[in-house]
Motif scaffolding. Structure first.
Motif, PDB file in Angstrom:
ATOM      1  N   ASN A 216     -96.344 -42.539 -16.005  1.00 55.54           N
ATOM      2  CA  ASN A 216     -96.032 -43.642 -15.085  1.00 55.54           C
ATOM      3  C   ASN A 216     -94.717 -43.426 -14.340  1.00 55.54           C
ATOM      4  O   ASN A 216     -94.215 -44.332 -13.687  1.00 55.54           O
ATOM      5  N   THR A 217     -94.164 -42.231 -14.419  1.00 54.62           N
ATOM      6  CA  THR A 217     -92.922 -41.941 -13.694  1.00 54.62           C
ATOM      7  C   THR A 217     -93.227 -41.760 -12.213  1.00 54.62           C
ATOM      8  O   THR A 217     -94.070 -40.931 -11.840  1.00 54.62           O
ATOM      9  N   GLY A 218     -92.540 -42.539 -11.362  1.00 58.30           N
ATOM     10  CA  GLY A 218     -92.780 -42.473  -9.916  1.00 58.30           C
ATOM     11  C   GLY A 218     -91.829 -41.557  -9.186  1.00 58.30           C
ATOM     12  O   GLY A 218     -92.240 -40.745  -8.351  1.00 58.30           O
ATOM     13  N   VAL A 219     -90.525 -41.667  -9.510  1.00 58.35           N
ATOM     14  CA  VAL A 219     -89.518 -40.839  -8.831  1.00 58.35           C
ATOM     15  C   VAL A 219     -88.367 -40.525  -9.775  1.00 58.35           C
ATOM     16  O   VAL A 219     -88.143 -41.228 -10.770  1.00 58.35           O
ATOM     17  N   LEU A 220     -87.640 -39.463  -9.438  1.00 51.82           N
ATOM     18  CA  LEU A 220     -86.352 -39.163 -10.058  1.00 51.82           C
ATOM     19  C   LEU A 220     -85.302 -39.537  -9.020  1.00 51.82           C
ATOM     20  O   LEU A 220     -85.326 -39.031  -7.896  1.00 51.82           O
ATOM     21  N   LEU A 221     -84.401 -40.431  -9.388  1.00 49.23           N
ATOM     22  CA  LEU A 221     -83.445 -40.974  -8.417  1.00 49.23           C
ATOM     23  C   LEU A 221     -82.024 -40.541  -8.741  1.00 49.23           C
ATOM     24  O   LEU A 221     -81.587 -40.626  -9.893  1.00 49.23           O
ATOM     25  N   LYS A 222     -81.314 -40.091  -7.700  1.00 52.11           N
ATOM     26  CA  LYS A 222     -79.889 -39.769  -7.847  1.00 52.11           C
ATOM     27  C   LYS A 222     -79.103 -40.617  -6.859  1.00 52.11           C
ATOM     28  O   LYS A 222     -79.433 -40.651  -5.665  1.00 52.11           O
ATOM     29  N   VAL A 223     -78.100 -41.318  -7.349  1.00 52.65           N
ATOM     30  CA  VAL A 223     -77.277 -42.188  -6.499  1.00 52.65           C
ATOM     31  C   VAL A 223     -75.872 -41.625  -6.447  1.00 52.65           C
ATOM     32  O   VAL A 223     -75.224 -41.457  -7.490  1.00 52.65           O
ATOM     33  N   HIS A 224     -75.394 -41.324  -5.259  1.00 54.59           N
ATOM     34  CA  HIS A 224     -74.025 -40.803  -5.113  1.00 54.59           C
ATOM     35  C   HIS A 224     -73.038 -41.950  -5.297  1.00 54.59           C
ATOM     36  O   HIS A 224     -73.082 -42.946  -4.567  1.00 54.59           O
ATOM     37  N   THR A 225     -72.164 -41.821  -6.265  1.00 54.16           N
ATOM     38  CA  THR A 225     -71.181 -42.874  -6.559  1.00 54.16           C
ATOM     39  C   THR A 225     -69.978 -42.725  -5.637  1.00 54.16           C
ATOM     40  O   THR A 225     -68.893 -42.323  -6.048  1.00 54.16           O
ATOM     41  N   SER A 226     -70.181 -43.092  -4.387  1.00 53.74           N
ATOM     42  CA  SER A 226     -69.132 -42.873  -3.376  1.00 53.74           C
ATOM     43  C   SER A 226     -67.986 -43.865  -3.490  1.00 53.74           C
ATOM     44  O   SER A 226     -66.902 -43.624  -2.957  1.00 53.74           O
ATOM     45  N   ASN A 227     -68.206 -45.028  -4.164  1.00 48.31           N
ATOM     46  CA  ASN A 227     -67.142 -46.031  -4.185  1.00 48.31           C
ATOM     47  C   ASN A 227     -66.309 -46.033  -5.465  1.00 48.31           C
ATOM     48  O   ASN A 227     -65.494 -46.916  -5.684  1.00 48.31           O
ATOM     49  N   PHE A 228     -66.535 -45.051  -6.362  1.00 49.34           N
ATOM     50  CA  PHE A 228     -65.666 -44.909  -7.523  1.00 49.34           C
ATOM     51  C   PHE A 228     -65.812 -43.490  -8.085  1.00 49.34           C
ATOM     52  O   PHE A 228     -66.760 -42.776  -7.759  1.00 49.34           O
ATOM     53  N   LYS A 229     -64.859 -43.101  -8.917  1.00 51.46           N
ATOM     54  CA  LYS A 229     -64.911 -41.782  -9.553  1.00 51.46           C
ATOM     55  C   LYS A 229     -64.691 -41.942 -11.053  1.00 51.46           C
ATOM     56  O   LYS A 229     -63.830 -42.719 -11.486  1.00 51.46           O
ATOM     57  N   ILE A 230     -65.490 -41.218 -11.835  1.00 53.42           N
ATOM     58  CA  ILE A 230     -65.275 -41.144 -13.273  1.00 53.42           C
ATOM     59  C   ILE A 230     -64.661 -39.787 -13.559  1.00 53.42           C
ATOM     60  O   ILE A 230     -65.241 -38.745 -13.240  1.00 53.42           O
ATOM     61  N   LEU A 231     -63.468 -39.796 -14.139  1.00 50.33           N
ATOM     62  CA  LEU A 231     -62.739 -38.552 -14.387  1.00 50.33           C
ATOM     63  C   LEU A 231     -62.633 -38.290 -15.876  1.00 50.33           C
ATOM     64  O   LEU A 231     -62.746 -39.200 -16.691  1.00 50.33           O
ATOM     65  N   GLY A 232     -62.405 -37.037 -16.251  1.00 54.95           N
ATOM     66  CA  GLY A 232     -62.217 -36.702 -17.653  1.00 54.95           C
ATOM     67  C   GLY A 232     -63.442 -36.060 -18.267  1.00 54.95           C
ATOM     68  O   GLY A 232     -64.001 -35.102 -17.718  1.00 54.95           O
ATOM     69  N   PHE A 233     -63.873 -36.590 -19.405  1.00 55.63           N
ATOM     70  CA  PHE A 233     -64.988 -36.023 -20.171  1.00 55.63           C
ATOM     71  C   PHE A 233     -66.303 -36.453 -19.535  1.00 55.63           C
ATOM     72  O   PHE A 233     -66.903 -37.461 -19.896  1.00 55.63           O
ATOM     73  N   THR A 234     -66.757 -35.700 -18.550  1.00 52.75           N
ATOM     74  CA  THR A 234     -67.948 -36.083 -17.796  1.00 52.75           C
ATOM     75  C   THR A 234     -68.917 -34.913 -17.645  1.00 52.75           C
ATOM     76  O   THR A 234     -68.530 -33.752 -17.761  1.00 52.75           O
ATOM     77  N   GLU A 235     -70.160 -35.248 -17.399  1.00 51.45           N
ATOM     78  CA  GLU A 235     -71.167 -34.238 -17.074  1.00 51.45           C
ATOM     79  C   GLU A 235     -72.280 -34.918 -16.297  1.00 51.45           C
ATOM     80  O   GLU A 235     -72.652 -36.069 -16.584  1.00 51.45           O
ATOM     81  N   ASP A 236     -72.783 -34.226 -15.307  1.00 49.90           N
ATOM     82  CA  ASP A 236     -73.851 -34.780 -14.482  1.00 49.90           C
ATOM     83  C   ASP A 236     -74.884 -33.685 -14.218  1.00 49.90           C
ATOM     84  O   ASP A 236     -74.583 -32.492 -14.341  1.00 49.90           O
ATOM     85  N   VAL A 237     -76.075 -34.089 -13.844  1.00 51.95           N
ATOM     86  CA  VAL A 237     -77.138 -33.151 -13.519  1.00 51.95           C
ATOM     87  C   VAL A 237     -77.037 -32.800 -12.042  1.00 51.95           C
ATOM     88  O   VAL A 237     -76.962 -33.692 -11.184  1.00 51.95           O
ATOM     89  N   SER A 238     -77.022 -31.509 -11.734  1.00 51.86           N
ATOM     90  CA  SER A 238     -76.902 -31.090 -10.339  1.00 51.86           C
ATOM     91  C   SER A 238     -78.178 -31.380  -9.573  1.00 51.86           C
ATOM     92  O   SER A 238     -79.264 -31.534 -10.168  1.00 51.86           O
ATOM     93  N   LEU A 239     -78.040 -31.436  -8.253  1.00 48.38           N
ATOM     94  CA  LEU A 239     -79.212 -31.650  -7.406  1.00 48.38           C
ATOM     95  C   LEU A 239     -80.237 -30.541  -7.592  1.00 48.38           C
ATOM     96  O   LEU A 239     -81.447 -30.792  -7.655  1.00 48.38           O
TER      97      LEU A 239
END
Length: 460
Positions: A216-239
């Motif tokens: 039932n998965t329709g889409v994989l969504l990525k939202v650019h967090t342009s109005n804030f930044k999370i710094l430090g111990f972070t990891e994200d999935v690349s495009l």
């Protein structure tokens, strides 16, 4: 005179309506407007009496205030202001300023009949979107394009078309809140898609997406967090990783870039922001972004991507409810045309020019305004100093742009009082107050504003 006596002295409405100045106004003005202005004048004097701000007045004072209020009531509520805050894309002040060509385009189609939905070559009904689709495709490299009235609408339309009654997988760290308390999860829910949050606020892995994919998965969504930044111990999935996963599972990948960056600002010593063109090159199926932020055009939500998906959106009944009008189309065309030549875009689109112009340019302009101010008024102290402007509009939140400002000091007015006086000017001047000083940032002011600002100070 005592407070009670002053209150009794306030004239009655019937008495004021017999005055010649009011009778003359009734000849060419709606009675309701005249009566409301009279009442507002009386109320203003009543409030001043109760707050011990006046110790006497005459009927002529109330009539004079009445005329002032009546004239103000005829002014448009939505009006020009001078932005001296240093915030380039100021959400409260109308965001991006249109280029001259965009404005001329708007005037041309607004004042005349036009070919909004008429194909001049074929002599038959056409599509309003055709006026900008080819241009957007050329600039972004996308197969197809569609424009709606804002980016929240664009996201909603995409999800409603591709993911209604299905699941949209998105990283928990990307569930942002945009202006006016509107939240991405709420927009998604309204579209008919079910939200599936994966990962944590600061760390999301590819397996978080993989483990939540089902029939039932329709889409994989990525939202650019342009109005804030999370710094430090972070990891994200690349495009690239997300696109590869989408291809492997035959699930479309959607990216909401938000601010709509079409120029790589890192080339100009700014922090890197993803561009629409780069997302398309990396294989994202559908990208959504705003027209009135970093792009520098009118309010609009732009959808670009694979033709098979965009064509489905064009057939969605929601598209008619979310469509843009002739004036927005004209302004958007006049803006995007400049992006065919990046140098011209930076020179001609006000938002880009304000962000990328050198501080030395604004230093000269600051001293020019200072001379005008000093010539008009000796009661204030004006100094030119270095400071920082901000991009604003939820874009580049940690980026500071070196600039020059004029700081204003006065022995007569407190900074907070002067801020109110400037804000309530006929052409409102919006400044910032910091460290007991009024600050006017030159970067967001136009040269043609300078005389108006100098004249305003001369009246204080």
């Amino acid at each position: 005179m005592e407070k009670k006596e002053l209150l009794r002295k306030l004239p009655k409405m019937d008495e004021l309506l017999k005055e010649d100045v009011v009778i003359n106004r009734l000849d060419d003005t709606m009675r309701t407007l005249v009566v409301d202005s009279l009442r507002a004048s009386i109320d203003e004097y009543r409030e001043s009496i109760l707050k011990d701000k006046i110790n006497d007045f005459a009927k002529e004072d109330i009539l004079s205030k009445f005329e002032e209020i009546l004239e103000d009531s005829k002014e448009p509520n939505l009006k020009r202001v001078i932005n001296a805050t240093g915030v380039v894309i100021h959400t409260n002040l109308g965001r991006s300023i249109l280029s001259k060509e965009a404005v001329e385009n708007v005037i041309g189609v607004a004042a005349n009949y036009n070919n909004l939905e008429y194909d001049l070559k074929k002599g038959e009904r056409g599509s309003r979107y055709s006026h900008v689709e080819e241009l957007i495709k050329k600039v972004t490299g996308a197969e197809a394009a569609l424009v709606v009235n804002n980016n929240a609408a664009a996201v909603m339309l995409v999800l409603n078309t591709l993911c209604k009654d299905k699941e949209a997988i998105v990283s928990r760290g990307q569930l942002v809140e945009i202006g006016g308390s509107f939240r991405v999860p709420d927009v998604m829910t309204f579209s008919g898609a079910s939200l599936v949050e994966v990962g944590t606020t600061n760390r999301t892995h590819l397996y978080d997406y993989e483990n939540n994919i089902n029939e039932n998965t329709g889409v994989l969504l990525k939202v650019h967090t342009s109005n804030f930044k999370i710094l430090g111990f972070t990891e994200d999935v690349s495009l690239e990783e997300l696109v590869e996963l989408g291809k492997d599972k035959s699930i479309p990948v959607i990216e909401d870039i938000g601010s709509g960056t079409l120029v790589d600002f890192s080339k100009y010593n700014f922090v890197y922001e993803p561009t629409v063109q780069e997302s398309i090159r990396k294989g994202v199926d559908v990208v959504t972004f705003s027209g009135d932020k970093m792009l520098g055009g009118p309010q609009a939500g732009i959808i670009v991507g694979k033709k098979e998906f965009v064509n489905k959106m064009k057939k969605n009944q929601l598209t008619r409810a979310l469509r843009i009008d002739k004036m927005t189309l004209a302004a958007l065309e006049g803006t995007i045309k400049y992006y065919l030549d990046e140098k011209e875009a930076i020179e001609k689109i006000p938002t880009l020019h304000m962000i990328l112009s050198s501080k030395d340019e604004h230093k000269k302009r600051a001293y020019s305004l200072k001379r005008k101010l000093q010539n008009k008024n000796k009661e204030f102290k004006f100094s030119v100093e270095e400071d920082y402007s901000m991009v604003g509009g939820g874009s580049m939140p940690i980026e500071k742009i070196p600039t020059y400002v004029i700081k204003v000091k006065s022995d007569k007015y407190k900074p907070e009082e002067l801020e109110v006086m400037l804000r309530k000017n006929k052409v409102p001047i919006i400044v910032r107050v910091s460290n007991d000083e009024v600050i006017m940032d030159i970067r967001t002011m136009f040269d043609e504003d300078f005389n108006a600002v100098a004249e305003t100070f001369s009246r204080f």
